[in-house]
Design a protein around this motif. Structure first.
Motif, PDB file in Angstrom:
ATOM      1  N   ASP A 121      -7.618  -4.532   1.359  1.00 20.82           N
ATOM      2  CA  ASP A 121      -6.924  -3.714   2.235  1.00 20.82           C
ATOM      3  C   ASP A 121      -5.456  -4.382   2.455  1.00 20.82           C
ATOM      4  O   ASP A 121      -5.060  -5.319   1.802  1.00 20.82           O
ATOM      5  N   ARG A 122      -4.717  -3.751   3.530  1.00 20.17           N
ATOM      6  CA  ARG A 122      -3.420  -4.011   3.690  1.00 20.17           C
ATOM      7  C   ARG A 122      -3.139  -5.279   4.201  1.00 20.17           C
ATOM      8  O   ARG A 122      -2.168  -5.993   3.970  1.00 20.17           O
ATOM      9  N   GLY A 158      -4.193   2.973   2.449  1.00 18.51           N
ATOM     10  CA  GLY A 158      -4.098   2.921   3.763  1.00 18.51           C
ATOM     11  C   GLY A 158      -4.972   2.610   4.591  1.00 18.51           C
ATOM     12  O   GLY A 158      -5.716   1.213   4.206  1.00 18.51           O
ATOM     13  N   ASP A 159      -5.751   3.098   5.390  1.00 19.37           N
ATOM     14  CA  ASP A 159      -6.913   2.866   6.205  1.00 19.37           C
ATOM     15  C   ASP A 159      -8.212   3.392   5.582  1.00 19.37           C
ATOM     16  O   ASP A 159      -9.242   3.468   6.279  1.00 19.37           O
ATOM     17  N   THR A 160      -8.286   3.938   4.461  1.00 17.85           N
ATOM     18  CA  THR A 160      -9.257   4.472   3.794  1.00 17.85           C
ATOM     19  C   THR A 160      -9.817   3.934   2.541  1.00 17.85           C
ATOM     20  O   THR A 160      -9.211   3.708   1.670  1.00 17.85           O
ATOM     21  N   THR A 218       0.903  -0.945   0.031  1.00 16.95           N
ATOM     22  CA  THR A 218      -0.003  -0.062  -0.131  1.00 16.95           C
ATOM     23  C   THR A 218       0.804   1.257   0.022  1.00 16.95           C
ATOM     24  O   THR A 218       1.742   1.378   0.874  1.00 16.95           O
ATOM     25  N   SER A 251      -1.719   9.881   1.825  1.00 21.32           N
ATOM     26  CA  SER A 251      -3.041   9.798   1.247  1.00 21.32           C
ATOM     27  C   SER A 251      -3.218  10.642   0.240  1.00 21.32           C
ATOM     28  O   SER A 251      -2.699  11.946   0.091  1.00 21.32           O
ATOM     29  N   THR A 306     -13.458   5.040   6.995  1.00 24.40           N
ATOM     30  CA  THR A 306     -12.366   4.620   7.615  1.00 24.40           C
ATOM     31  C   THR A 306     -12.301   2.827   7.875  1.00 24.40           C
ATOM     32  O   THR A 306     -13.390   2.463   8.382  1.00 24.40           O
ATOM     33  N   LEU A 307     -11.274   2.227   7.428  1.00 21.44           N
ATOM     34  CA  LEU A 307     -11.330   0.916   7.798  1.00 21.44           C
ATOM     35  C   LEU A 307     -10.485   0.193   8.830  1.00 21.44           C
ATOM     36  O   LEU A 307      -9.262   0.946   9.119  1.00 21.44           O
ATOM     37  N   SER A 308     -10.933  -0.208   9.818  1.00 23.86           N
ATOM     38  CA  SER A 308     -10.410  -0.918  10.934  1.00 23.86           C
ATOM     39  C   SER A 308     -10.869  -2.124  11.434  1.00 23.86           C
ATOM     40  O   SER A 308     -11.939  -2.280  11.632  1.00 23.86           O
TER      41      SER A 308
END
Length: 367
Positions: free
Chosen positions: A230-231, A293-295, A44, A48, A310-312
């Motif tokens: 995602d990552r 990233g986390d988006t 990744t 951003s 936002t991904l978490s």
């Protein structure tokens, strides 16, 4: 609602269970896991995208749909109606590099998704999802050379053709299909329609799929046009609803996402997997998605905006919209090798208000 699920809507949180078909949600008035998929987390880019710093890098395109990056940072872009593939490089005029044969562009069909082979440096293969005379199919080609069939027999229609393809971090080819306006196909495990498929680069069912010998990774989808990882190597997909709720889903092998029994959330007690986020069809009608990233970034057609969330820990929260009504209908979003975000408009597709210069590609540099 299941813990961790969020609605990105401003209206009443009414869950509607629907059966049968209707016209596309884009313009409603117009016409349990059985196997694990091994993967390695994709790289990744750092930083951003700066969504306030748009740079127009191409214009005058004919319904740009699929977009895939080459190792040198240039992109190949599929034009839905012309069947042409153009090479787009910032600072240079688009360059036609291939004409995909057999494209029948009617309604939402035509030349749709593009994917560059995971081993492109060795094979030089580019993959395309197209609507042909009798079906939707996947072909591969080396630019300027004859194409070969990889996978066919996906039912076609005037709408709900799906069309997004992408190579996953495991080197397999993932395919988002639609129900081709017959919703029962989505629950039929023998049909490739209304599914996410997982194939080898040669078009065979990939090893490790939930049902050996079947290409189906997940079912119960209405019309999937967005795929991204995602990552951690987790797959996410965007899906058009019918008249009320569009969805962002976390995709797990063998799961059933509910269509046509359920639109949006509310199917967990019947064994269906809940969406992470939902939007009203007027706010979204999502096509392409991308993750930096986390988006997660979601391109909205009817909603004419770019959504972020936002991904978490496999969940998606804090949905926010950008570029509302700034560029019209947005079809495809992708993260370039340098971390910049590329975004295509879709105003010449027969449903948008065409503006001077449409359709165009915008670039938002990484901060």
């Amino acid at each position: 609602m299941t813990t961790g699920r969020r609605r990105a809507v401003l209206g009443a949180a009414l869950v509607v269970a629907l059966a049968g078909t209707a016209c596309a949600s884009d313009e409603p008035d117009r016409s349990a896991p059985t196997a694990a998929v091994s993967s390695t987390a994709p790289s990744t880019p750092t930083g951003s995208p700066a969504l306030g710093s748009a740079e127009e890098i191409a214009r005058g395109l004919d319904v740009p749909w699929g977009l895939a990056f080459l190792p040198d940072g240039a992109a190949l872009v599929a034009e839905r109606d012309s069947g042409r593939v153009q090479r787009v490089t910032p600072g240079r005029a688009p360059e036609p590099v291939h004409q995909v044969s057999g494209v029948v562009a009617r309604g939402e069909g035509g030349l749709l998704g593009l994917a560059v082979a995971a081993d492109y440096a060795e094979t030089r293969y580019v993959y395309a999802y197209l609507t042909a005379a009798d079906d939707n199919r996947i072909v591969r080609f080396r630019p300027g050379e004859p194409q070969e069939l990889v996978y066919g027999g996906i039912a076609k229609a005037g709408n709900h053709n799906g069309g997004r393809i992408a190579f996953g971090p495991d080197g397999m080819l993932y395919v988002g299909t639609g129900d081709a306006a017959e919703s029962a196909r989505s629950q039929d495990p023998a049909s490739p329609n209304g599914k996410i498929l997982r194939l080898t680069p040669e078009g065979a069912p990939a090893p490790g799929n939930p049902t050996p010998g079947s290409p189906v990774l997940s079912l119960g989808h209405r019309n999937v046009q967005g795929l991204a990882w995602d990552r951690a190597g987790t797959l996410y997909a965007a899906e058009f609803g019918q008249n009320r709720w569009d969805e962002l889903n976390r995709i797990e092998p063998g799961r059933n996402y509910g269509w046509p029994v359920v639109e949006g959330a509310g199917g967990a007690d019947r064994g269906f997997t809940e969406p992470l986020l939902t939007w009203t069809t007027a706010e979204s009608s999502p096509s392409g998605i991308a993750i930096a990233g986390d988006t997660v970034y979601v391109a909205a057609l009817r909603g004419e905006r770019l959504w972020t969330a936002t991904l978490s820990a496999g969940d998606a929260t804090n949905p926010v919209d950008f570029l509302r009504e700034s560029y019209g209908r947005l079809r495809t979003v992708a993260v370039a090798p340098d971390g910049a975000l590329w975004l295509t408009t879709s105003n010449t597709d027969g449903r948008g208000d065409v503006r001077a210069g449409d359709d165009r590609i915008l670039r938002f540099p990484a901060r």
